[in-house]
Design a protein around this motif. Structure first.
Motif, PDB file in Angstrom:
ATOM      1  N   PRO A   1       0.813  -1.232   0.000  1.00 47.38           N
ATOM      2  CA  PRO A   1       0.000   0.000   0.000  1.00 47.38           C
ATOM      3  C   PRO A   1       0.840   1.274   0.000  1.00 47.38           C
ATOM      4  CG  PRO A   1      -0.783  -1.538   1.678  1.00 47.38           C
ATOM      5  CD  PRO A   1       0.522  -2.080   1.166  1.00 47.38           C
ATOM      6  N   ARG A   2       2.028   1.238   0.636  1.00 49.27           N
ATOM      7  CA  ARG A   2       2.859   2.453   0.716  1.00 49.27           C
ATOM      8  C   ARG A   2       3.395   2.861  -0.655  1.00 49.27           C
ATOM      9  NH1 ARG A   2       4.887   6.119   0.054  1.00 49.27           N
ATOM     10  NH2 ARG A   2       6.075   7.607   1.283  1.00 49.27           N
ATOM     11  N   ILE A   3       3.610   1.866  -1.533  1.00 50.95           N
ATOM     12  CA  ILE A   3       4.009   2.200  -2.907  1.00 50.95           C
ATOM     13  C   ILE A   3       2.770   2.520  -3.736  1.00 50.95           C
ATOM     14  CG2 ILE A   3       5.095   1.339  -5.030  1.00 50.95           C
ATOM     15  CD1 ILE A   3       6.988  -0.313  -3.317  1.00 50.95           C
ATOM     16  N   ALA A   4       1.711   1.728  -3.553  1.00 49.64           N
ATOM     17  CA  ALA A   4       0.511   1.863  -4.378  1.00 49.64           C
ATOM     18  C   ALA A   4      -0.087   3.263  -4.318  1.00 49.64           C
ATOM     19  CB  ALA A   4      -0.533   0.839  -3.936  1.00 49.64           C
ATOM     20  N   LEU A   5      -0.100   3.869  -3.131  1.00 43.88           N
ATOM     21  CA  LEU A   5      -0.704   5.198  -2.985  1.00 43.88           C
ATOM     22  C   LEU A   5       0.009   6.238  -3.849  1.00 43.88           C
ATOM     23  CD1 LEU A   5       1.088   7.398  -1.037  1.00 43.88           C
ATOM     24  CD2 LEU A   5       0.659   5.578   0.603  1.00 43.88           C
ATOM     25  N   GLU A   6       1.275   6.001  -4.141  1.00 44.68           N
ATOM     26  CA  GLU A   6       2.033   6.970  -4.925  1.00 44.68           C
ATOM     27  C   GLU A   6       1.537   7.070  -6.364  1.00 44.68           C
ATOM     28  OE1 GLU A   6       6.361   6.620  -4.371  1.00 44.68           O
ATOM     29  OE2 GLU A   6       5.956   5.435  -2.583  1.00 44.68           O
ATOM     30  N   LEU A   7       0.848   6.048  -6.850  1.00 42.80           N
ATOM     31  CA  LEU A   7       0.372   6.076  -8.233  1.00 42.80           C
ATOM     32  C   LEU A   7      -0.655   7.187  -8.462  1.00 42.80           C
ATOM     33  CD1 LEU A   7       1.807   3.273  -8.252  1.00 42.80           C
ATOM     34  CD2 LEU A   7       0.072   2.543  -9.893  1.00 42.80           C
ATOM     35  N   PHE A   8      -1.392   7.573  -7.408  1.00 38.70           N
ATOM     36  CA  PHE A   8      -2.333   8.692  -7.593  1.00 38.70           C
ATOM     37  C   PHE A   8      -1.920   9.943  -6.822  1.00 38.70           C
ATOM     38  CE2 PHE A   8      -4.207   5.124  -5.216  1.00 38.70           C
ATOM     39  CZ  PHE A   8      -4.292   5.653  -3.938  1.00 38.70           C
ATOM     40  N   VAL A   9      -1.158   9.792  -5.734  1.00 40.63           N
ATOM     41  CA  VAL A   9      -0.759  10.968  -4.949  1.00 40.63           C
ATOM     42  C   VAL A   9       0.410  11.711  -5.612  1.00 40.63           C
ATOM     43  CG1 VAL A   9       0.322  11.696  -2.778  1.00 40.63           C
ATOM     44  CG2 VAL A   9      -1.624  10.109  -2.736  1.00 40.63           C
ATOM     45  N   SER A  10       1.421  10.979  -6.063  1.00 43.50           N
ATOM     46  CA  SER A  10       2.624  11.625  -6.599  1.00 43.50           C
ATOM     47  C   SER A  10       2.378  12.392  -7.896  1.00 43.50           C
ATOM     48  CB  SER A  10       3.743  10.602  -6.799  1.00 43.50           C
ATOM     49  OG  SER A  10       4.086   9.993  -5.569  1.00 43.50           O
ATOM     50  N   PRO A  11       1.566  11.867  -8.829  1.00 46.35           N
ATOM     51  CA  PRO A  11       1.295  12.664 -10.030  1.00 46.35           C
ATOM     52  C   PRO A  11       0.669  14.025  -9.701  1.00 46.35           C
ATOM     53  CG  PRO A  11       0.717  10.382 -10.437  1.00 46.35           C
ATOM     54  CD  PRO A  11       1.030  10.495  -8.955  1.00 46.35           C
ATOM     55  N   LEU A  12      -0.276  14.034  -8.768  1.00 49.65           N
ATOM     56  CA  LEU A  12      -0.882  15.312  -8.356  1.00 49.65           C
ATOM     57  C   LEU A  12       0.173  16.218  -7.731  1.00 49.65           C
ATOM     58  CD1 LEU A  12      -3.289  17.184  -7.826  1.00 49.65           C
ATOM     59  CD2 LEU A  12      -3.770  15.856  -5.756  1.00 49.65           C
ATOM     60  N   ALA A  13       1.002  15.642  -6.848  1.00 47.14           N
ATOM     61  CA  ALA A  13       2.047  16.438  -6.192  1.00 47.14           C
ATOM     62  C   ALA A  13       3.001  17.038  -7.222  1.00 47.14           C
ATOM     63  CB  ALA A  13       2.821  15.556  -5.209  1.00 47.14           C
ATOM     64  N   GLN A  14       3.413  16.228  -8.208  1.00 47.13           N
ATOM     65  CA  GLN A  14       4.365  16.749  -9.188  1.00 47.13           C
ATOM     66  C   GLN A  14       3.755  17.832 -10.076  1.00 47.13           C
ATOM     67  OE1 GLN A  14       6.152  14.047 -12.110  1.00 47.13           O
ATOM     68  NE2 GLN A  14       8.004  15.303 -12.095  1.00 47.13           N
ATOM     69  N   ARG A  15       2.520  17.632 -10.530  1.00 47.52           N
ATOM     70  CA  ARG A  15       1.888  18.681 -11.358  1.00 47.52           C
ATOM     71  C   ARG A  15       1.791  19.996 -10.592  1.00 47.52           C
ATOM     72  NH1 ARG A  15      -2.648  17.148 -15.824  1.00 47.52           N
ATOM     73  NH2 ARG A  15      -1.469  15.468 -16.812  1.00 47.52           N
ATOM     74  N   TRP A  16       1.416  19.873  -9.336  1.00 49.30           N
ATOM     75  CA  TRP A  16       1.232  21.093  -8.534  1.00 49.30           C
ATOM     76  C   TRP A  16       2.575  21.740  -8.229  1.00 49.30           C
ATOM     77  CZ3 TRP A  16       2.601  22.025  -3.297  1.00 49.30           C
ATOM     78  CH2 TRP A  16       2.145  23.256  -2.816  1.00 49.30           C
ATOM     79  N   LEU A  17       3.538  20.938  -7.764  1.00 52.18           N
ATOM     80  CA  LEU A  17       4.835  21.494  -7.368  1.00 52.18           C
ATOM     81  C   LEU A  17       5.590  22.065  -8.549  1.00 52.18           C
ATOM     82  CD1 LEU A  17       6.603  19.029  -4.899  1.00 52.18           C
ATOM     83  CD2 LEU A  17       6.207  21.460  -4.552  1.00 52.18           C
TER      84      LEU A  17
END
Lengths: 216, 216
Positions: free
Chosen positions: A175-191
């Motif tokens: 789960p700790r890796i899986a969550l990154e599939l939707f959280v990290s793309p949002l974080a990168q677009r925003w940042l």
């Protein structure tokens, strides 16, 4: 907005030797938080200084240095307090991702709310400044991640574990890796301003992450 | 390392009025690139100044201001040149993600190489500094994304389109969003130090992204 509401954050017990001192300290902390958040929003993080925060808060520079070692530390604590106050104002005393039984719907709802928060100027200036400081200053970055980012990511871990128990996520998925599939793309677009963010975008991320890119 | 190899970047044609001037300009640019990259690696981005770059490169400050408007712009060009030289040294005159017909294997190979590059100190200091500057300075961030980040993301778009043609990715998937499922998690871990990066980690990202988290 949330930062203007009544204080509830407490200074550490070691600094509460006497009720009057405590109240005075709390007023000073509140003024320092407000000054730090206001300055970052107005002049930007690079031009915000401990001197500027002290002047605006009406306290001596030494008062700030007694409690914090850098402007990044002041801003991190002010931002944590801002988040705690917003949660309190919204009646969320405990943090958790809703579990309606529909994993996709629950993740989409939380990510839509995150999109709204990332676009809220009250949150945007300080969270962007903290994230940027964490990238060039690794020690501060680790503090930022440990106190702010990782606790919110753990909420996704909990929700994904519940989904595994319900048979909605493959048992072998971490789960700790899986969550990154939707959280990290949002974080990168925003940042990094790589592309716009929207509710439709985060909905798509959830669909792709749950069902994969390959044909079924 | 790569930055020490022979120059191949050309100044704009408008600044090549005469062969001797051109050669002198090229030597100056090379010295400025090397100085900027060395200073960022040694003293960090915040303490790197145009004055410091000029002194180390043995040129006047005005020479730098004639060609660039900020230290961020100098560093961006130096970094682009570094990447071009590394590619040239590796014999990669054109950039593309290999297409062996096995999408998972191709993506894993490219991401493993990216992990290695992100851990290479020659690349790490400048790319971290540029990313951080782009986060606090939106205008520079857009330049950074347009010249450096987006062109490399488009290589994934091309590879995913080929996979769609081959029936290995669902036709309705948007490749520009899909690539973020494996690229953005790696970017966030590296940028924000949220967790370690490794070949096993990026392999897992590719598997999750292609096959989804939900049971089949």
């Amino acid at each position: 907005m949330a930062a203007q509401k009544s204080a509830h954050a407490q200074p550490p017990a070691s600094e509460r030797p006497h009720p009057d001192t405590s109240r005075r300290n709390q007023r000073s902390r509140r003024a320092i938080y407000d000054a730090a958040l206001a300055l970052v929003a107005e002049v930007g993080y690079p031009k915000t200084t401990i001197e500027g925060i002290a002047a605006r808060a009406g306290v001596g520079k030494q008062t700030i240095y007694r409690w914090w070692s850098s402007k990044a530390d002041v801003l991190l604590e002010a931002f944590l307090d801002l988040g705690a106050q917003a949660a309190q104002a919204a009646g969320q005393e405990t943090y958790a991702i809703p579990d309606t039984g529909d994993l996709a719907a629950d993740l989409k709802a939380v990510l839509r709310a995150t999109v709204d928060e990332l676009r809220d100027p009250t949150f945007e200036a300080p969270s962007r400044a903290l994230a940027a400081e964490g990238i060039v200053d690794e020690q501060f970055g680790r503090e930022f991640v440990a106190t702010l980012l990782e606790p919110s990511l753990q909420l996704y871990v909990d929700r994904l574990r519940a989904a595994q128990d319900a048979g909605q996520v493959r048992a072998e998925v971490d789960p700790r890796i899986a969550l990154e599939l939707f959280v990290s793309p949002l974080a990168q677009r925003w940042l990094q301003h790589t592309a716009p963010i929207s509710h439709a975008y985060t909905d798509t991320l959830v669909d792709y992450a749950l069902h994969g890119l390959a044909p079924r």
